[in-house]
Design an enzyme around this catalytic site. Sequence first.
Site, short mmCIF file in Angstrom:
data_model
loop_
_atom_site.label_atom_id
_atom_site.label_comp_id
_atom_site.label_asym_id
_atom_site.label_seq_id
_atom_site.Cartn_x
_atom_site.Cartn_y
_atom_site.Cartn_z
N SER A 127 -14.66 -7.03 7.35
CA SER A 127 -13.95 -6.46 6.22
C SER A 127 -14.98 -6.26 5.11
O SER A 127 -16.11 -5.88 5.40
CB SER A 127 -12.80 -7.39 5.84
OG SER A 127 -11.99 -6.79 4.88
N HIS A 176 -11.47 -3.36 8.34
CA HIS A 176 -10.38 -2.99 7.44
C HIS A 176 -10.81 -1.74 6.69
O HIS A 176 -11.91 -1.68 6.15
CB HIS A 176 -10.09 -4.13 6.46
CG HIS A 176 -9.58 -5.35 7.15
ND1 HIS A 176 -9.68 -6.60 6.60
CD2 HIS A 176 -8.97 -5.50 8.35
CE1 HIS A 176 -9.14 -7.48 7.44
NE2 HIS A 176 -8.71 -6.84 8.51
N ASP A 218 -8.14 -12.66 8.56
CA ASP A 218 -8.02 -11.91 9.80
C ASP A 218 -9.23 -12.21 10.70
O ASP A 218 -10.34 -12.35 10.21
CB ASP A 218 -7.97 -10.41 9.46
CG ASP A 218 -7.38 -9.57 10.58
OD1 ASP A 218 -6.75 -10.15 11.48
OD2 ASP A 218 -7.55 -8.34 10.54
#
Lengths: 269, 188
Positions: free
Chosen positions: B13, B40, B133
């Site tokens: 991310s 992401h 995540d």
Amino acid sequence: MIEELELETLINEVYEHYGFDFGNYSKASLKRRVDRLYQMDGFSHFHEFLHRIQTDEKYYKRMIEEITVNVTEMFRDPVFYSVLRNEIIPFLAPKPFIRIWHAGCSTGEEVFSMAILLKELGLLHKSLLYATDINASVLETAKKGIFPLRMMKQYSENYLASGGTEDFSSYYSANFNIVKFNPELSEKMVFSQHNLVSDTSFNEFDLILCRNVLIYFNNDLQSRAIKLFDDSLSVLGFLALGSKETIKYTQGDSKFVQLRKEKIWRKIQ
Amino acid sequence: MRIRCELVIFGGSAGSLQVLINILPQIKLPIPFAIVIVVHRKNSYDTVLEDLIALKTLIPMEYVEDKSKLQPGVLYIAPSDYHMLFEDKNNIALDGSEKVNYSRPSIDVSFESAAFVFREQLVGILLSGANADGTFGLQMIQEKGGITIVQKPETAEVSYMPQFAVLNANPDFIFNEEEIVTFLNSNI
Ligand SMILES: C[S@@+](CC[C@H](N)C(=O)[O-])C[C@H]1O[C@@H](n2cnc3c(N)ncnc32)[C@H](O)[C@@H]1O
């Protein structure tokens, strides 16, 4: 978590008990959805879960509703809607009637978007919008034309990005946390249950939208659906899929040419 | 020792793009495994991320669509607004269901799906980021016999994501960029 063999068992049992065939849904995605339901409802043994589905029809209905993905938006992928507005619909404009099929319409946001578009192009009065889904409960929502107020900001942005020029809020009336879309938009809509796995063609259309439905199917079932759309489209009719979907991996793709990257195909024979 | 690996999957991310841009060009060609990147990204219609990464590496890249074929030596990037799954070892499947960890694509979702399909022939690598995540996904990869690597949190631009994984997923290796490259070039 459900093992592969258990998923197969579930698919077979559902088919035997209820006649619904998930056998050609994408296994990867189906497994996720079944896992999610299994955990959400607090099962700890697969046989309990299976037993419940076999013996409790209400629970079976819940299962269908929960494992199909119903996520949708108005003017989802604004660029797609601007292509519809500027290039596709104008092609259909000279026809005496415009017949459109939304296959897998979910809660109806896509159909209402289309009605707004047609209205702005002065074509809604001579259009007919068929909206179908397997899931009876999403169809109920769609019929009412009632959506959560909190989504309107996003939808209004999508609408503007797709080339809409009106005041988006003039299309609905708000009441507490819900909005109801103007009844004139739904006058030309027909909602009914239709299963892309087993049902046949029921009319001829100039434009079919089946967006974000085929991703949940494997290649065989995708091919079946494409054949069904071919049977249901007039020559030179249009087929629109979701932004990451393609007919490239299905049989029957030779009857269509892709117009541009927004995933619109035209039937050429 | 070399392990047989059919897929290397990266998750990242905030701060992970630069790491990927540093690592990817150093992987020796031809690459015997497929590479999948799940980062992401904002919900948009464009392919800026694909174009940027394509520009920086010589690894052949394919734009992912539903049911795209997965091939060794090719690089794939999970598209925005879809979860990326593996139907089997040769086929990608996309899924537009709810966000997971506020993310779609979610790293956990792709790692878990890859773990079930590729089992011990999988290497999962989690990079810089500001979200939890990926940790659950690494656990799944490990449970199915794959190898898990986490970027050394001190070397990550945003350490939260790798740190969270180090604490909760007991990764096989905690590597800096250089060590990740060496591992990919000599161990698989
Ligand atoms: C993600 S929604 C797509 C909604 C809308 N078309 C869009 O793109 O925003 C997918 C819909 O497909 C429906 N569906 C799944 N399997 C189906 C089938 N076999 N026949 C008809 N509809 C199906 C689901 O019930 C769900 O409402």
